[in-house]
Design an enzyme around this catalytic site. Structure first.
Site, short mmCIF file in Angstrom:
data_model
loop_
_atom_site.label_atom_id
_atom_site.label_comp_id
_atom_site.label_asym_id
_atom_site.label_seq_id
_atom_site.Cartn_x
_atom_site.Cartn_y
_atom_site.Cartn_z
N CYS A 1 6.38 -8.05 6.28
CA CYS A 1 7.52 -7.59 7.08
C CYS A 1 7.97 -8.70 8.01
CB CYS A 1 7.13 -6.36 7.89
SG CYS A 1 8.52 -5.63 8.82
N SER B 1 12.25 5.37 8.02
CA SER B 1 11.92 4.88 9.35
C SER B 1 12.42 3.45 9.51
CB SER B 1 10.40 4.93 9.57
OG SER B 1 10.06 4.36 10.82
N CYS C 1 6.61 -6.58 14.61
CA CYS C 1 6.28 -5.80 15.80
C CYS C 1 4.87 -6.16 16.26
CB CYS C 1 6.37 -4.30 15.50
SG CYS C 1 8.04 -3.76 15.08
N ASN D 1 -3.60 1.95 16.37
CA ASN D 1 -4.76 1.62 15.55
C ASN D 1 -5.10 0.14 15.74
OD1 ASN D 1 -5.27 4.15 14.01
ND2 ASN D 1 -3.14 3.82 13.44
N CYS E 1 -1.56 4.56 10.42
CA CYS E 1 -0.31 3.89 10.76
C CYS E 1 -0.57 2.55 11.42
CB CYS E 1 0.49 4.79 11.70
SG CYS E 1 2.12 4.16 12.09
N GLU F 1 10.45 -3.22 6.48
CA GLU F 1 11.59 -2.57 7.12
C GLU F 1 12.56 -2.16 6.01
OE1 GLU F 1 14.45 -0.91 8.56
OE2 GLU F 1 13.15 -1.53 10.21
N GLU G 1 0.81 -1.20 0.00
CA GLU G 1 0.00 0.00 0.00
C GLU G 1 0.85 1.26 0.00
OE1 GLU G 1 -3.08 -0.14 2.93
OE2 GLU G 1 -3.68 -2.16 2.36
N SER H 1 11.69 3.60 15.10
CA SER H 1 10.51 3.04 15.77
C SER H 1 10.95 2.50 17.13
CB SER H 1 9.90 1.93 14.91
OG SER H 1 9.43 2.45 13.69
N LEU H 2 10.75 3.29 18.16
CA LEU H 2 11.27 2.95 19.49
C LEU H 2 10.26 2.14 20.30
CD1 LEU H 2 13.88 3.38 21.03
CD2 LEU H 2 12.90 5.47 21.99
N CYS I 1 1.78 -3.99 15.03
CA CYS I 1 1.69 -3.64 13.61
C CYS I 1 0.97 -4.73 12.83
CB CYS I 1 3.08 -3.41 13.03
SG CYS I 1 3.06 -2.97 11.28
#
EC number: 2.1.1.192
Length: 379
Positions: free
Chosen positions: A115, A208, A119, A307, A350, A177, A95, A230-231, A122
């Site tokens: 990915c 990022s 995470c 989200n 996001c 990533e 996307e 991305s912490l 995500c």
């Protein structure tokens, strides 16, 4: 007519296109002409490239092509956010999202189908990893979006007058990533920066990463653009759980890499992204711990309201808790913003970038209420 083995010219940055033209017996200036036709004038074939010698056009028609990603769907949110679903073959889709604002237009670009970082918060990671995108598939997202947006605004490109661009900023924050697809991402970013292509400044292209430390160092040496990290957690124990890559590159190592990157970066700060998860990482104590772990890195914080998606088992932090968390950071003198949610109604926000969307339930129904998102800035 091109052959099945023709070269896709979108795969070449400036250096690659010079080399390719050289292989055809052409001089380097032909590569610049060709690049402008492709990336500034949106040429889809070679016949219309009138300042190229006819002999070169004939060579290109037999050996090269300009193959764009295939658009599977195109949706516009009520807030103006526009999302394209791109079919990259073999059941894979990625996307691309355009976020319009008063003073800029930001395009969020994907670098992988799926990915591997996985995470916890995500939705893309829950798809698993399918494959890396090619340079053509990455820069093709910008080319597709820029000229689709120009067409909708009546800004036709052409050699007799270059239209004002619509996309002013690019963020490599879509699916995947980026630093795990380095060899395709960097040529694409070189095209974003090239004055014969899209002409963006390094400050307006942001990559990022979840913290692939060796590749952060390589990016700093080869093409330092603005960097976001991305912490999402202030200590290794929690980050190991939320961002599994942390087990390989823990926070001490990541912070040291950020310090090294800043020596060559186009901006004098790192943006730390922090997804706000109710009862997981959002207390004032977490905020103070975050200040401690980042104290040696000039930075700003971008707090991201989570989200929700069904498989996560996580809940978005309450607006008042986000505000309290942000205030701790602001009181310490650190610039802090809360990202406004955009494109919720088309699953473009996001963390919602999943090509195979299984749950089309409205976000307000998932969270129980349509919470008003605040924005906090240091004064």
């Amino acid at each position: 007519m091109t052959s099945e083995t023709s070269v896709n010219l979108l795969d070449f940055d400036a250096e690659g296109l010079v080399a390719y033209c050289g292989s055809l017996g052409e001089k380097p200036f032909r590569a610049k002409q060709l690049q402008r036709w492709i990336h500034q004038y949106n040429a889809g074939d070679f016949d219309g490239m009138t300042d190229l010698a006819k002999s070169l056009r004939e060579k290109l028609k037999g050996r090269a092509s300009i193959v764009m990603p295939e658009i599977a769907s195109d949706h516009v949110s009520t807030d103006g956010t526009r999302k394209w679903l791109i079919d990259v073959g073999n059941g894979n889709a990625v996307e691309t999202v355009f976020i319009p604002e008063e003073t800029r237009g930001t395009l969020c670009v994907s670098s992988q189908a799926g990915c591997a970082v996985n995470c916890r918060f995500c939705s893309t990671g829950k798809q698993g990893f399918s494959r890396n995108l090619s340079t053509a598939e990455i820069i093709g997202q910008l080319r597709m979006a820029e000229f689709a947006l120009r067409a909708s605004l009546g800004r036709a490109p052409g050699p007799n007058g270059k239209a004002e661009r619509v996309v002013t900023n690019v963020v490599m924050m879509g699916m995947g990533e980026p630093l795990l697809n380095y060899n395709a991402v960097v040529p694409a970013m070189r095209l974003m920066l090239d004055d014969n292509a899209y002409g963006l400044s390094r400050r307006r292209v942001t990559l990022s990463t979840s913290g692939v430390v060796p590749m952060m160092d390589r990016l700093g040496a080869e093409l330092p653009v603005a960097l976001a990290v991305s912490l999402h957690a202030p200590n290794d124990a929690l980050r190991d759980e939320l961002v599994p890559l942390n087990k390989k590159h823990p926070l001490r190592e990541l912070m040291a890499a950020c310090q090294r990157y800043l020596k060559v970066a186009p901006r004098d700060f790192i943006t730390f992204e922090y997804c706000m998860l109710d009862g997981v990482n959002d207390t004032e104590a977490h905020a103070r711990e975050l200040l401690a772990v980042t104290r040696d890195v000039p930075c700003k914080f971008n707090l991201i309201p989570f989200n929700p998606f069904p498989e996560s088992g996580l809940i978005r932090s309450k607006p008042e808790q986000i505000k309290r968390f942000a205030q701790v950071l602001i009181d310490a003198g650190v610039v802090t913003t809360v990202r406004k949610t955009r494109g919720d109604d088309i699953d473009a926000a996001c963390g919602q970038l999943a090509g195979a969307v299984k749950d089309r339930t409205r976000l307000a129904e998932r969270t129980g209420a349509a919470a008003k998102i605040i924005e906090v800035r240091a004064i």
